[in-house]
Design an enzyme around this catalytic site. Structure first.
Site, short mmCIF file in Angstrom:
data_model
loop_
_atom_site.label_atom_id
_atom_site.label_comp_id
_atom_site.label_asym_id
_atom_site.label_seq_id
_atom_site.Cartn_x
_atom_site.Cartn_y
_atom_site.Cartn_z
N ASN A 62 0.83 -1.20 0.00
CA ASN A 62 0.00 0.00 0.00
C ASN A 62 0.87 1.26 0.00
OD1 ASN A 62 -2.43 1.63 0.15
ND2 ASN A 62 -3.42 -0.12 1.11
N ARG A 63 0.32 2.38 0.47
CA ARG A 63 0.94 3.69 0.24
C ARG A 63 1.61 4.25 1.49
NH1 ARG A 63 -3.55 2.91 -2.77
NH2 ARG A 63 -3.41 3.50 -4.98
N HIS A 88 3.60 0.09 -2.71
CA HIS A 88 4.02 -1.32 -2.85
C HIS A 88 5.53 -1.50 -2.98
CE1 HIS A 88 -0.10 -2.30 -2.92
NE2 HIS A 88 -0.33 -2.25 -4.22
N HIS A 162 -1.06 -9.73 -3.71
CA HIS A 162 -1.92 -8.86 -4.53
C HIS A 162 -2.72 -9.70 -5.53
CE1 HIS A 162 -3.14 -5.18 -6.60
NE2 HIS A 162 -2.51 -4.48 -5.66
N TYR A 164 -5.55 -11.10 -7.78
CA TYR A 164 -6.77 -10.62 -8.43
C TYR A 164 -7.71 -11.81 -8.63
CZ TYR A 164 -4.62 -6.13 -9.75
OH TYR A 164 -4.03 -4.89 -9.74
N GLN A 270 -7.31 -4.31 2.46
CA GLN A 270 -7.57 -3.42 1.35
C GLN A 270 -8.43 -4.15 0.33
OE1 GLN A 270 -6.29 -0.34 1.55
NE2 GLN A 270 -6.59 0.58 -0.47
N GLU A 297 -6.48 -7.62 0.04
CA GLU A 297 -5.10 -7.53 0.50
C GLU A 297 -5.07 -7.33 2.01
OE1 GLU A 297 -3.03 -4.57 -2.10
OE2 GLU A 297 -5.01 -4.55 -3.06
#
Length: 333
Positions: A62-63, A88, A162, A164, A270, A297
């Site tokens: 994340n950030r 990331h 991560h 999907y 997340q 996440e």
């Protein structure tokens, strides 16, 4: 090198490039197998991927605001790869390196054990990290992801996968039914940086984030601000101190009958609805565009190094970091 693990009902495949999950095959309600992960048919596809498909994300998922943080009086500057922020791990992604891999079979579960040493200063972070990541499948159709790490110098750490997911095996995920036990989310600004406030999901944006009862993503996703384009928010779990694994929720597809329940010892998860996917060519010629995949996440809170009121994300010498995520699969008739 790729490795496939099967329990006779379902299977997963992972590879040592990026410590990445490549495939999860689950029986659908018709009795045939559905691959519930996005991904690529060639190594070149994985190498060209810019969306972190199914990989191990670190040193900090994340950030981090302003691409910097201060720890023990020293300021560390990171890669600003998401506007002014770091995302990331910056430009040197762990998804683009080779990990050591070893398959194992312990009877109750079997899987792949990945290891790697992250040197002091990698991605701008302090400390040499010794990392172990285990992906394991048991007879209950539970895929467990376990991350452990030690360090020789204090450092932030926040690892996740991560992945999907698309429980239909293709198309969009807008008709997936999402149910979450989470009572709050982290409020974020326009750059998706937490403000430090927790919002009640029942009242935030008229209940746009309230998935207690479970409903389709299509029913609320259009109410998310246009600049975000969908869900990209950290939901707060019931894991208070990372000492126990708690249920976070589940997602299901009525089309295939496949259900995935999510549990973790992490305080945050997340939920990212693939808002920024831009049409990359994936498995079987599929185009991965907006809302064709969704990520869950599990992680520590974003920007935790800069948020003194958030639970600490700092790993110090003599301590062990341990994060666990469980994806449990089942199929309705």
């Amino acid at each position: 090198t790729s490795y496939t693990v099967s329990n006779g009902v379902m299977s997963f495949t992972a590879m040592n490039y990026g410590c990445s999950l490549m495939q999860i095959l689950v029986p659908n309600k018709l009795g045939t197998m559905t691959d519930v992960l996005q991904g690529f048919d060639t190594l070149e596809g994985w190498k060209a991927d810019a969306d972190s498909h199914n990989c191990l994300v670190g040193r900090f998922a994340n950030r981090i605001a302003g691409a910097r943080f201060t720890l023990d009086g020293e300021t560390y500057v990171l890669d600003a790869n998401d506007g002014a922020n770091s995302l990331h791990g910056g430009f040197t992604r762990w998804e683009k390196v080779l990990w050591k891999a070893e398959p194992f079979d312990e009877g109750e579960q079997a899987g792949i054990r990945f290891t790697r040493t992250s040197p002091d200063g990698e991605q701008g972070y302090p400390g040499t990290l010794s990392l172990t990541v285990v992906y394991a499948l048991n007879s209950k159709n539970e895929l467990t992801l376990t991350y452990t790490a030690t360090t020789d110098k204090a450092t932030p750490i926040n690892l996740t996968n991560h992945a999907y997911f698309n429980l239909n095996g293709g198309g969009t995920v807008l008709d997936h039914i999402l149910q979450l036990d989470c009572d709050s989310i982290l409020e974020v600004d326009g750059a998706l940086i937490p403000t430090g406030k927790l919002l009640d999901v029942r009242t935030a944006d008229s209940g746009t984030f309230d998935f207690h009862k479970g409903y389709s993503l299509r029913g609320s996703i259009d109410r998310i601000p246009e600049q975000i384009g969908g869900y990209d928010h950290c939901f707060v779990t019931a894991a208070k101190d990372e000492s126990r694994i708690v249920r976070v929720g589940e997602v299901r597809s009525d089309t295939t009958g496949i259900r995935m329940e999510i549990s973790t010892n992490q305080r945050g998860m997340q939920v990212y609805s693939g808002n920024f996917l831009k049409g990359a060519l994936g498995k079987g010629g599929q185009r991965y565009s907006k809302h064709t995949g969704i990520c869950f996440e599990t992680q520590r809170f974003p920007d935790a190094p800069n948020q003194p009121d958030f639970p600490s994300c700092i790993l110090r010498p003599g301590e062990e970091y341990k994060a666990v995520t469980v994806y449990a699969f089942s199929t309705a008739d």
